[in-house]
Write an enzyme that holds these catalytic residues in place. Structure first.
Site, PDB file in Angstrom:
ATOM      1  CD  GLU A  99      10.816 -18.392  19.735  1.00 55.84           C
ATOM      2  OE1 GLU A  99      11.298 -17.560  18.955  1.00 55.84           O
ATOM      3  OE2 GLU A  99       9.612 -18.558  19.913  1.00 55.84           O
ATOM      4  CG  HIS A 124       7.369 -23.595  13.041  1.00 58.59           C
ATOM      5  ND1 HIS A 124       7.175 -23.338  11.719  1.00 58.59           N
ATOM      6  CD2 HIS A 124       7.377 -22.377  13.650  1.00 58.59           C
ATOM      7  CE1 HIS A 124       7.070 -22.032  11.523  1.00 58.59           C
ATOM      8  NE2 HIS A 124       7.180 -21.429  12.690  1.00 58.59           N
ATOM      9  CG  ASP A 148       3.909 -18.194  16.989  1.00 58.68           C
ATOM     10  OD1 ASP A 148       3.736 -17.694  15.866  1.00 58.68           O
ATOM     11  OD2 ASP A 148       4.941 -18.006  17.673  1.00 58.68           O
ATOM     12  NE  ARG A 204      -3.539  -0.525   2.650  1.00 57.32           N
ATOM     13  CZ  ARG A 204      -4.856  -0.540   2.444  1.00 57.32           C
ATOM     14  NH1 ARG A 204      -5.489   0.572   2.190  1.00 57.32           N
ATOM     15  NH2 ARG A 204      -5.537  -1.655   2.518  1.00 57.32           N
ATOM     16  CE  LYS A 256      14.247 -23.203  12.074  1.00 58.79           C
ATOM     17  NZ  LYS A 256      15.084 -22.079  12.459  1.00 58.79           N
ATOM     18  CG  ASP A 292       6.445 -24.987   8.913  1.00 58.23           C
ATOM     19  OD1 ASP A 292       7.536 -24.694   9.431  1.00 58.23           O
ATOM     20  OD2 ASP A 292       5.480 -25.397   9.575  1.00 58.23           O
ATOM     21  CG  HIS A 293      10.803 -20.426   9.351  1.00 56.77           C
ATOM     22  ND1 HIS A 293       9.748 -20.109  10.151  1.00 56.77           N
ATOM     23  CD2 HIS A 293      11.871 -20.484  10.178  1.00 56.77           C
ATOM     24  CE1 HIS A 293      10.152 -19.969  11.397  1.00 56.77           C
ATOM     25  NE2 HIS A 293      11.449 -20.200  11.447  1.00 56.77           N
ATOM     26  CE  LYS A 299       7.116 -16.065  20.778  1.00 54.98           C
ATOM     27  NZ  LYS A 299       8.074 -16.209  19.694  1.00 54.98           N
ATOM     28  CE  LYS A 318       3.582 -19.822  12.269  1.00 50.85           C
ATOM     29  NZ  LYS A 318       4.214 -18.784  13.080  1.00 50.85           N
TER      30      LYS A 318
HETATM   31  C1  BG6 Z   1       7.750 -18.064  13.809  1.00 54.20           C
HETATM   32  C2  BG6 Z   1       6.906 -17.660  14.995  1.00 54.20           C
HETATM   33  O1  BG6 Z   1       6.988 -18.775  12.883  1.00 54.20           O
HETATM   34  O2  BG6 Z   1       8.818 -18.870  14.271  1.00 54.20           O
HETATM   35  C3  BG6 Z   1       7.734 -16.901  16.003  1.00 54.20           C
HETATM   36  O3  BG6 Z   1       5.826 -16.847  14.558  1.00 54.20           O
HETATM   37  C4  BG6 Z   1       8.933 -17.707  16.403  1.00 54.20           C
HETATM   38  O4  BG6 Z   1       6.980 -16.560  17.154  1.00 54.20           O
HETATM   39  C5  BG6 Z   1       9.686 -18.211  15.163  1.00 54.20           C
HETATM   40  O5  BG6 Z   1       9.783 -16.854  17.152  1.00 54.20           O
HETATM   41  C6  BG6 Z   1      10.763 -19.202  15.575  1.00 54.20           C
HETATM   42  O6  BG6 Z   1      11.567 -19.484  14.469  1.00 54.20           O
HETATM   43  P1  BG6 Z   1      13.098 -19.840  14.669  1.00 54.20           P
HETATM   44  O7  BG6 Z   1      13.569 -20.155  13.298  1.00 54.20           O
HETATM   45  O8  BG6 Z   1      13.741 -18.623  15.264  1.00 54.20           O
HETATM   46  O9  BG6 Z   1      13.111 -20.998  15.608  1.00 54.20           O
END
Ligand code: BG6
Length: 507
Positions: free
Chosen positions: A221, A245, A240, A46, A187, A182-183, A345, A153
């Protein structure tokens, strides 16, 4: 695999993900000479930027988030020449005509076919809208080049919304055009789960209910919700991290050997795992799940805010920042083996890992005191300090037969000249090459939501379901250990709590 000439269109281009992850990853691909010869990035959002302003912003992001030195400035400048920008109101269907025109001009200039990836890096409320408006302008048609859609996601908020989103997407797009990212699957060490299992003869024979006592998956985390309080309030740890993941990791750990290393074969096997997750009954939820929320505390002497004091968070919030769940996979391989998954977290450290706990020997020859229920462990460290650790008993030199648990430890960092590409580099490249292996398929995502639906239901609607507080810097609610009920068993704690006496983590 070949990477055809193409254009990557990023919706939500002025957002955080684009600058922190996508552009730095694309620059790395450029540096590694993995981008196609003719390639352009079209940012769409935007905010009203010109191409030049957007290039400047992306230039700075690559330096800031890609951690590149000043000596690379001229290379980065060259790379951003491939970046363009088109401001539009993404909620207005007519505005997509401007995207269409811009793409036409770019393909003409580059002299390439209309091979387009549309990356949805926008708020989830637009995941249905953008593809629909693209389709209204024929931008999903594959007659003059392929069209692919990357959806970030969260894919849905719960089972109903995920089904709805899937339905909306599939009304204009084919399943094989949709790449649900899904990152975690990008990895390197998550992919290595497949290689560890299926390229070695030594692990697979033990990888079943006869030898495995239980499996533990952790995504811990140390950071809090930072500036994402608003988003997190509507999400929580279960949505989340676990729904996507960590359940994806479980599927790779638990799947049967695929018939080949191709996308269909692998995703068919992971789907079977999701389908075999034993459904949790609502009246069991209290027994097999724990949720918690971090409270204010001191970490190494510094005061840290509690979740309810964070920006954008309701002071009476019941959103969980910690979630743990015990479940079973009802199939021949895993019948009766408990899986424990936890995430949180503001835990003492950042660590993602899988621990396979093997059963003890059937009869202890040595002093009972020296053995434990699950001394033999295989720890697959996803990050940081990527690697694999095996724990086993060894004789303490000297008189008698004293047994001590020792480690055999492989660290990726010991391999010289190995660069671990970022998850986004891998996944962007895979999508550019049309390889969907490391993307979640619609049916698997839906199964994961189905599995968690009773938990979500109870957590949201039963006021008697507790949200335990845990001081920031500790390993979550104390009673999380009660999930792992058996004698002397606890979660693996790779380091101690940070509160109180200010202990540091030693991984
Ligand atoms: C994201 C979440 O998908 O993954 C975050 O929304 C989280 O809350 C993150 O911190 C964790 O990813 P990684 O690669 O740092 O473990």
């Amino acid at each position: 695999m070949t990477t055809e000439n193409q254009i990557l269109v990023i919706f939500g281009a002025s957002g955080d993900l684009t600058k922190r992850k996508l552009l730095p990853a694309l620059y790395e691909l450029f540096e590694q000479k993995m981008l196609p010869e003719k390639f352009a990035i079209l940012g769409v959002s935007r905010t009203k930027y010109t191409d030049y302003q957007f290039r400047d912003k992306m230039h700075s992001s690559i330096i800031d988030y890609g951690k590149h030195g000043i000596d690379e400035v001229s290379r980065i400048k060259k790379f951003v020449q491939n970046v363009y920008y088109q401001p539009i109101d993404t909620n207005s269907p007519e505005a997509y005509a401007e995207v269409k025109n811009r793409l036409k001009t770019l393909t003409d200039e580059l002299g390439i076919k209309s091979n387009f990836i549309y990356y949805l890096s926008t708020p989830p409320s637009l995941y249905g809208t953008i593809p629909q408006y693209l389709a209204e302008h024929g931008l999903n048609k594959q007659n003059d080049g392929w069209k692919r859609l990357i959806v970030e996601k969260p894919f849905g908020y719960d089972l109903e919304s995920a089904l709805e989103l899937n339905k909306t997407l599939l009304s204009d797009w084919e399943e094989d055009q949709i790449y649900r990212i899904d990152h975690y699957l990008g990895k390197e060490t998550v992919q290595n789960l497949l290689v560890t299992r299926f390229s070695n003869g030594i692990f697979e024979p033990l990888w079943n209910r006869n030898y495995v006592h239980h499996v533990e998956v952790t995504g811990a985390e140390s950071i809090g919700v930072e500036n994402r309080g608003g988003y997190y309030e509507g999400s929580g740890a279960l949505r989340d991290m676990i729904q996507n993941h960590l359940l994806q990791v479980v599927s790779l750990i638990a799947m049967e050997p695929p018939s080949s290393i191709d996308s269909m074969a692998i995703r068919n096997e992971t789907l079977k795992v999701f389908q075999s997750l034993r459904r949790i009954k609502e009246d069991e939820v209290k027994k097999v799940t724990i949720r918690g929320q971090y409270t204010s505390s001191k970490i190494n002497g510094e005061k840290v805010l509690g979740y309810r004091e964070e920006k954008g968070v309701d002071p009476d919030s019941r959103t969980e920042t910690y979630a743990a769940i015990k479940f079973y996979i009802d199939n021949w391989r895993w019948g009766g083996v408990p899986f424990y998954v936890r995430t949180g977290k503001r835990l003492p450290t950042r660590v993602s890992e899988v621990v396979i706990h093997f059963k003890p020997t059937p009869h202890y020859l040595f002093s009972q005191k020296e053995v434990c229920e699950s001394c033999n462990q295989l720890v697959l460290r996803i990050h940081p300090d990527e690697g694999i650790l095996i724990k086993f008993g060894m004789k303490v030199p000297g008189a008698g037969f004293k047994v001590k648990n020792v480690n055999m430890d492989f660290h990726y960092s010991d391999l010289s000249n190995i660069r671990l590409p970022s998850a986004y580099e891998r996944l962007l490249l895979d999508c550019m090459q049309g390889d969907a292996t490391l993307f979640a398929r619609g049916d698997a995502v839906i199964e994961a939501w189905k599995f968690l639906a009773p938990v979500q239901n109870v957590w949201e609607h039963d006021p008697a379901m507790p949200v335990y507080g845990y001081p920031a810097g500790t390993w979550g609610p104390e009673n999380a250990d009660e999930l792992i009920q058996e004698k002397e068993m606890t979660w693996r704690y790779p380091c101690k709590n940070l509160t109180g006496d200010g202990l540091y983590c030693e991984l």
